[in-house]
Scaffold this motif. Structure first.
Motif, PDB file in Angstrom:
ATOM      1  N   ALA A 130     -16.567 -47.382  41.684  1.00 18.35           N
ATOM      2  CA  ALA A 130     -17.112 -45.698  42.252  1.00 18.35           C
ATOM      3  C   ALA A 130     -18.450 -45.687  41.087  1.00 18.35           C
ATOM      4  O   ALA A 130     -18.941 -44.732  41.073  1.00 18.35           O
ATOM      5  CB  ALA A 130     -15.407 -44.619  41.365  1.00 18.35           C
ATOM      6  N   HIS A 131     -18.377 -46.551  39.808  1.00 17.24           N
ATOM      7  CA  HIS A 131     -19.328 -46.205  38.673  1.00 17.24           C
ATOM      8  C   HIS A 131     -21.152 -46.509  40.234  1.00 17.24           C
ATOM      9  O   HIS A 131     -21.854 -45.494  39.578  1.00 17.24           O
ATOM     10  CB  HIS A 131     -19.790 -47.205  37.701  1.00 17.24           C
ATOM     11  N   MET A 132     -20.876 -47.473  40.926  1.00 19.17           N
ATOM     12  CA  MET A 132     -22.484 -47.343  41.895  1.00 19.17           C
ATOM     13  C   MET A 132     -22.440 -46.287  42.748  1.00 19.17           C
ATOM     14  O   MET A 132     -23.105 -46.508  43.529  1.00 19.17           O
ATOM     15  CB  MET A 132     -22.523 -48.578  42.508  1.00 19.17           C
ATOM     16  N   ALA A 137     -16.523 -42.238  35.532  1.00 15.01           N
ATOM     17  CA  ALA A 137     -17.258 -42.298  33.690  1.00 15.01           C
ATOM     18  C   ALA A 137     -16.367 -42.912  32.803  1.00 15.01           C
ATOM     19  O   ALA A 137     -14.990 -42.775  33.319  1.00 15.01           O
ATOM     20  CB  ALA A 137     -18.104 -41.125  33.483  1.00 15.01           C
ATOM     21  N   ASP A 138     -17.079 -43.442  31.955  1.00 14.22           N
ATOM     22  CA  ASP A 138     -15.770 -44.241  30.806  1.00 14.22           C
ATOM     23  C   ASP A 138     -16.089 -43.267  29.657  1.00 14.22           C
ATOM     24  O   ASP A 138     -17.010 -43.190  29.065  1.00 14.22           O
ATOM     25  CB  ASP A 138     -16.042 -45.398  30.894  1.00 14.22           C
ATOM     26  N   VAL A 139     -15.202 -42.826  29.284  1.00 13.34           N
ATOM     27  CA  VAL A 139     -15.015 -41.931  28.310  1.00 13.34           C
ATOM     28  C   VAL A 139     -14.996 -42.622  26.765  1.00 13.34           C
ATOM     29  O   VAL A 139     -13.447 -43.545  27.202  1.00 13.34           O
ATOM     30  CB  VAL A 139     -13.912 -40.850  28.842  1.00 13.34           C
ATOM     31  N   VAL A 184     -11.442 -44.505  28.731  1.00 13.97           N
ATOM     32  CA  VAL A 184     -10.572 -43.855  29.535  1.00 13.97           C
ATOM     33  C   VAL A 184     -11.465 -44.127  31.187  1.00 13.97           C
ATOM     34  O   VAL A 184     -12.546 -43.112  30.805  1.00 13.97           O
ATOM     35  CB  VAL A 184     -10.240 -42.605  29.253  1.00 13.97           C
ATOM     36  N   HIS A 185     -11.075 -44.242  32.558  1.00 12.72           N
ATOM     37  CA  HIS A 185     -12.208 -44.430  32.828  1.00 12.72           C
ATOM     38  C   HIS A 185     -11.349 -43.572  34.117  1.00 12.72           C
ATOM     39  O   HIS A 185     -10.509 -43.759  34.287  1.00 12.72           O
ATOM     40  CB  HIS A 185     -12.363 -45.832  33.662  1.00 12.72           C
ATOM     41  N   LEU A 186     -12.166 -43.079  34.336  1.00 13.41           N
ATOM     42  CA  LEU A 186     -11.468 -42.235  35.217  1.00 13.41           C
ATOM     43  C   LEU A 186     -12.507 -41.985  35.933  1.00 13.41           C
ATOM     44  O   LEU A 186     -14.000 -42.142  36.450  1.00 13.41           O
ATOM     45  CB  LEU A 186     -11.438 -40.483  35.261  1.00 13.41           C
TER      46      LEU A 186
HETATM   47 ZN   LIG Z   1     -15.028 -47.340  34.627  1.00 14.25          ZN
END
Ligand SMILES: [Zn+2]
Lengths: 233, 297
Positions: A130-132, A137-139, A184-186
């Motif tokens: 989903a980053h693409m 978001a990686d917090v 945390v990846h959401l």
């Molecule tokens: Zn991620």
């Protein structure tokens, strides 16, 4: 709106209208496999961010500026590290969820470098993620808590999941892409946003007059305010 | 130690070299004995007199942090080829992959242990900043981040291309799995000497690259090795290496009015003993031999 507008909002571009190099890096409309082999179509409509200064000052929501979501290191393709930069329009939706997550966590939410939008040409972009799509978001830090322990990551994963059923998190663990051990990846999944001003009947021919759009006018003023709360170093 | 003179004399007459070598050799054996060293390796080259000297210089030692010199070389190889920009940003993240089973590991550190780098967690530092902290403060985090960026094969390639045979780099630092499996980086005194000589002579990639590397090496903040055996005015571009049983230092020594000399001192000692001052003592003996004068201690 015309092109000579003194203070333009962010331009929306159809990535098929961009130059060859950018198109080959952003791969609009291409199908990409995820880790399980399912294919997903990459986004086609992007915001064009003219400068670093604008990225810093352009708020998507009251606590999230555009800059945090386009921040990459040398693993991103060099051309995509130059300005103007491009970010899928769906990032707006992500920002709204991040704002809700921040409220639920009760502290500032810090997105890591390479933790927002990553192009399909980014070195971390092995499979579709989903980053693409600009919807992940990686917090790495919440308030003063650096997310590196199972306890911290699981605690905030739970909070994120409680915000909305649309949010998926990665469980604590050490396999890259399947789980996470230092953030945390959401994400919201493979959401694409087609701006309402766009007519989708056009296939891949470049348009003669590229439209220039902003977010909704009524929110413009707020977005231009200098980001304060979450931008401390 | 007070130096009587900080300017070294002109090259000593050739007939005295043999005699001073003998006395140097005797002194080294004495140091080795006094410090109960398990192993000692020395390599020396003086650009002013072109005198070369070595002791056990092809023996392999655990590299400890001297491997960071090889990482520095690998970085400048990529910079020289235009593959990497010194100002390119690198995400500071404490998460690495072991060369054994690709298992993830983190460095055991906090903001206090490595504030210059760890303090930027989640943000970026430039390639140059990382190289600087990797050398000057021996930052393990900076080292592993750079190893991640350029890759171990590139580092080994850089060594091979420059025909530096006495440095073997298999992995980054604090890869405990690899350590347990006996996979360690190793160096010989000759290997490190060769690398530093190329940098001192401006022939590692380009003069510009060598100048950049020297600038970093000259800012070294750990000075208990080679510099501790020298007059204060000496400038030393160097890198130390310490783990529980080794203490190394490898550097280029600049003294006023003469060309530099390159010196590598590798020591290994029993674990229970702790690091002593052997490296500094060897450094002082070599300096004294070169200067041909005895300094008060
Ligand atoms: Zn991620």
């Amino acid at each position: 709106m015309n092109h000579d507008e003194a203070e333009p909002g962010l331009k929306v571009v159809d990535a098929f209208d961009l130059d060859d190099e950018l198109r080959s890096l952003l791969k609009p409309g291409e199908l990409l496999r995820d880790e399980l082999g399912r294919r997903h179509r990459l986004p086609r409509y992007f915001y064009e961010i003219p400068s670093h200064e604008i990225a810093l000052n352009m708020r998507l929501t009251s606590h999230f500026a555009m800059n945090e979501l386009v921040l990459n290191d040398l693993r991103e393709a060099p051309r995509l590290q130059q300005w103007p930069r491009y970010i899928p329009c769906a990032v707006r939706i992500l920002a709204n969820y991040l704002e809700q997550f921040r409220a639920a966590a009760g502290a500032s939410v810090h997105i890591a470098v390479n933790g927002g939008y990553r192009s399909p040409s980014h070195k971390h972009s092995q499979y579709a993620s989903a980053h693409m799509w600009g919807t992940a978001a990686d917090v790495y830090r919440i308030g003063s808590t650096i997310l590196k322990t199972r306890d911290a990551i699981e605690k905030y994963n739970e909070i994120a999941e409680d915000v909305s059923d649309e949010i998926r998190v990665l469980p604590y663990g050490h396999d890259v892409g399947k789980n996470a051990d230092d953030h945390v990846h959401l994400d919201l999944g493979y959401v694409t946003l087609v701006p309402r001003e766009i007519s989708e009947d056009r296939m891949e021919q470049p348009q003669e007059h590229r439209p220039r759009f902003a977010f909704e006018e009524r929110r413009r003023k707020e977005r231009r305010a200098v980001v304060a709360a979450d931008s401390e170093t | 130690m007070v130096a009587k003179a900080q300017r070294l004399p002109v090259p000593p007459p050739q007939d005295s070299v043999a005699a001073s070598e003998v006395s140097l050799y005797r002194n080294l054996l004495k140091i080795k004995d006094e410090h109960a060293l398990r192993d000692l390796g020395i390599s020396f080259y003086d650009a002013e007199t072109t005198v070369q000297w070595s002791y056990n210089a092809d023996a392999w030692f655990h590299a400890a942090s001297t491997m960071k010199l090889a990482v520095l070389l690998g970085v400048f190889r990529e910079v020289d080829r235009g593959e990497l920009a010194l100002d390119a940003p690198v995400h500071v993240r404490n998460r690495f992959t072991s060369i054994v089973n690709q298992e993830a590991f983190m460095l055991d550190l906090g903001r206090d242990a490595d504030p210059d780098v760890y303090g930027h967690l989640g943000k970026t530092l430039s390639v140059k900043e990382l190289a600087y902290w990797m050398i000057t403060k021996s930052s393990n985090l900076a080292t592993n981040l750079l190893v991640d960026v350029i890759g171990i094969p590139t580092i080994q390639l850089a060594l091979d291309e420059l025909e530096i045979h006495g440095i073997k780099v298999l992995r980054g630092v604090e890869d405990q799995r690899a350590f347990a499996a006996g996979l360690n980086n190793e160096v010989t005194a000759h290997g490190l000497l060769k690398m530093l000589r190329l940098i001192a002579e401006g022939t590692a990639y380009s003069q510009e690259a060598c100048d950049e590397m020297l600038d970093i090496l000259l800012d070294q903040q750990y000075r208990s090795g080679i510099p501790a055996g020298l007059p204060k005015a000496a400038r030393v571009a160097h890198k130390t290496g310490n783990i529980s049983t080794v203490h190394h230092d490898a550097g280029i020594v600049y003294l006023e009015g003469r060309k530099p000399y390159v010196l590598v001192i590798l020591t290994q000692f029993p674990a229970e003993q702790g690091r002593g001052t052997a490296v500094a003592e060897v450094s002082r003996d070599i300096f004294n031999t070169l200067a041909g004068v005895v300094y008060e201690s």
